[in-house]
Design a protein around this motif. Structure first.
Motif, PDB file in Angstrom:
ATOM      1  N   PRO A   1       0.832  -1.213   0.000  1.00 34.04           N
ATOM      2  CA  PRO A   1       0.000   0.000   0.000  1.00 34.04           C
ATOM      3  C   PRO A   1       0.863   1.257   0.000  1.00 34.04           C
ATOM      4  O   PRO A   1       1.815   1.367   0.774  1.00 34.04           O
ATOM      5  N   LYS A   2       0.517   2.201  -0.878  1.00 34.24           N
ATOM      6  CA  LYS A   2       1.261   3.466  -0.918  1.00 34.24           C
ATOM      7  C   LYS A   2       0.726   4.462   0.112  1.00 34.24           C
ATOM      8  O   LYS A   2       1.414   5.393   0.505  1.00 34.24           O
ATOM      9  N   ASP A   3      -0.527   4.269   0.544  1.00 35.82           N
ATOM     10  CA  ASP A   3      -1.168   5.247   1.414  1.00 35.82           C
ATOM     11  C   ASP A   3      -1.192   4.828   2.885  1.00 35.82           C
ATOM     12  O   ASP A   3      -1.832   5.464   3.704  1.00 35.82           O
ATOM     13  N   LYS A   4      -0.505   3.738   3.241  1.00 35.01           N
ATOM     14  CA  LYS A   4      -0.476   3.246   4.619  1.00 35.01           C
ATOM     15  C   LYS A   4       0.964   2.955   5.029  1.00 35.01           C
ATOM     16  O   LYS A   4       1.832   2.745   4.187  1.00 35.01           O
TER      17      LYS A   4
ATOM     18  N   ASN B   1       6.207   6.090   3.883  1.00 26.30           N
ATOM     19  CA  ASN B   1       5.871   5.726   5.260  1.00 26.30           C
ATOM     20  C   ASN B   1       6.367   4.315   5.565  1.00 26.30           C
ATOM     21  O   ASN B   1       5.582   3.387   5.739  1.00 26.30           O
TER      22      ASN B   1
END
Length: 379
Positions: free
Chosen positions: A64-67, A93
């Motif tokens: 996941p790029k957003d987590k 992240n």
């Protein structure tokens, strides 16, 4: 390189708060399948490190790029290498687990489980290993139950609480982790109690000679109830008729394994007598606090600790409900011969005092899951 770290304590907090976490575990597949960081809302991707040495391009679409992504390996080095590559290809992240699975295996999470005018009780959850230990504090004294080898944790709590550790008990000779009982007693001057029948060769106070342990002036009694079944010398500790420290005899989700000594039918008979004669007389509202758990998500209660009333445990476990002795033994024998705790013979030898090993060897022996439960029911 913008790679951040999470400590084992921070990951444990996410487990207990049921938060989301994406784990990229770069250990070998067999190691991952045998033992991993478990969280109710965790996602996993297991890609062995050797497949990522040439780059991480092949897995970017699986992450996941957003987590947040935490990369995990055995000790930390391989994870750092992979995490740096992820940052290079645009992941913002990314974390590593400081100290890897070794650190995860060693973290103890302290939770208060009970308090009244006579005593306060802490449970220490070894989240990565499934082991549980306890401190009972009363007045200016404390008793430690089934201590792990991380004795500084108990010493720190004693200092913070302004108490002296005066009594230490092991419910049995542990097979999956190295006891801190002897060393903690040496460091604090406390009396260390163990069953003589467990075969330890160093000095200790035999529980066979101490049916009660009293300390402070608040009449805090710890009654050693002879409860064989998991090992011949297994005991439970009944405190103020309110708490049962059940060792590996009774778990929240089942009973202890009597098959580690090669006498499964004989020890199953002992387990039957324990369940249907000794424990049967204990009231339903007594809180059972075991030495291990099998599944944190299933066994942790609403108060945040591992434990349950004896009545609830009886109601869930058909092995504790009106079984005839022959039928009970037959079921135990049928469920035996499952996997043993890793390195259990070496660990038992250390806990008996036959062998001494350095810290590095202790860490190596303890890596992996606990396998001390025989029968689990969660209907």
């Amino acid at each position: 390189m913008n790679v951040k770290e999470m400590t084992a304590k921070q990951v444990a907090e996410k487990v207990f708060k049921k938060e989301h976490l994406f784990i990229l575990d770069v250990r070998n597949e067999s190691d991952f399948n045998d033992w991993k960081i478990e969280g109710e809302n965790f996602e996993y991707l297991n890609i062995p490190y050797f497949e990522l040495i040439e780059g991480v391009d092949g897995i970017v679409d699986q992450l996941p790029k957003d987590k947040a992504v935490i990369v995990v390996c055995a000790k930390g080095g391989s994870a750092q290498f992979v995490a740096e590559q992820l940052v290079e290809v645009g992941f913002d992240n990314v974390y590593t687990l400081r100290g890897g699975m070794k650190a995860w295996s060693e973290h103890l999470q302290k939770i208060k489980v009970y308090e009244d005018e006579n005593m306060k009780v802490y449970q220490f959850i070894r989240v990565g290993k499934g082991c549980l230990s306890y401190m009972v504090l009363s007045g200016k004294e404390a008793l430690v139950v089934d201590p792990s080898r991380f004795i500084n944790v108990y010493e720190d709590v004693a200092n913070d609480e302004g108490v002296k550790i005066t009594h230490i008990v092991d419910s049995h000779l542990h097979a999956d982790h190295i006891s801190g009982g002897k060393e903690l007693a040496e460091r604090t001057g406390a009396t260390y109690y163990l069953m003589k029948s467990e075969g330890a060769v160093f000095d200790f106070a035999p529980l066979e000679e101490h049916h009660t342990i009293e300390f402070e002036n608040v009449n805090l009694e710890v009654l050693a109830v002879k409860t064989p079944g998991h090992t011949p010398g297994s005991v439970s500790f009944f405190v103020n008729h309110q708490l049962l420290f059940s060792g590996d005899t009774i778990f929240v989700g089942g009973l202890g394994r009597p098959d580690l000594g090669g006498k499964v039918a004989e020890w199953a008979a002992d387990l039957y007598e324990t369940v249907y004669e000794k424990v049967a007389s204990i009231a339903d509202d007594v809180i059972v606090l075991p030495a291990h758990y099998a599944n944190l998500d299933e066994e942790i209660n609403q108060e945040g600790f591992i434990g349950d009333s004896l009545g609830n445990i009886r109601a869930r476990n058909d092995m504790m409900q009106n079984k005839q002795k022959d039928e009970f033994i037959k079921q135990v024998v049928a469920g035996a011969n499952t996997e043993t705790p890793p390195n259990f013979e070496d660990i038992v030898a250390i806990n008996r005092g036959h062998v001494k090993v350095d810290i590095e060897k202790q860490q190596e022996l303890e890596i992996g899951p606990n396998r001390c439960a025989l029968h689990h029911t969660h209907e």
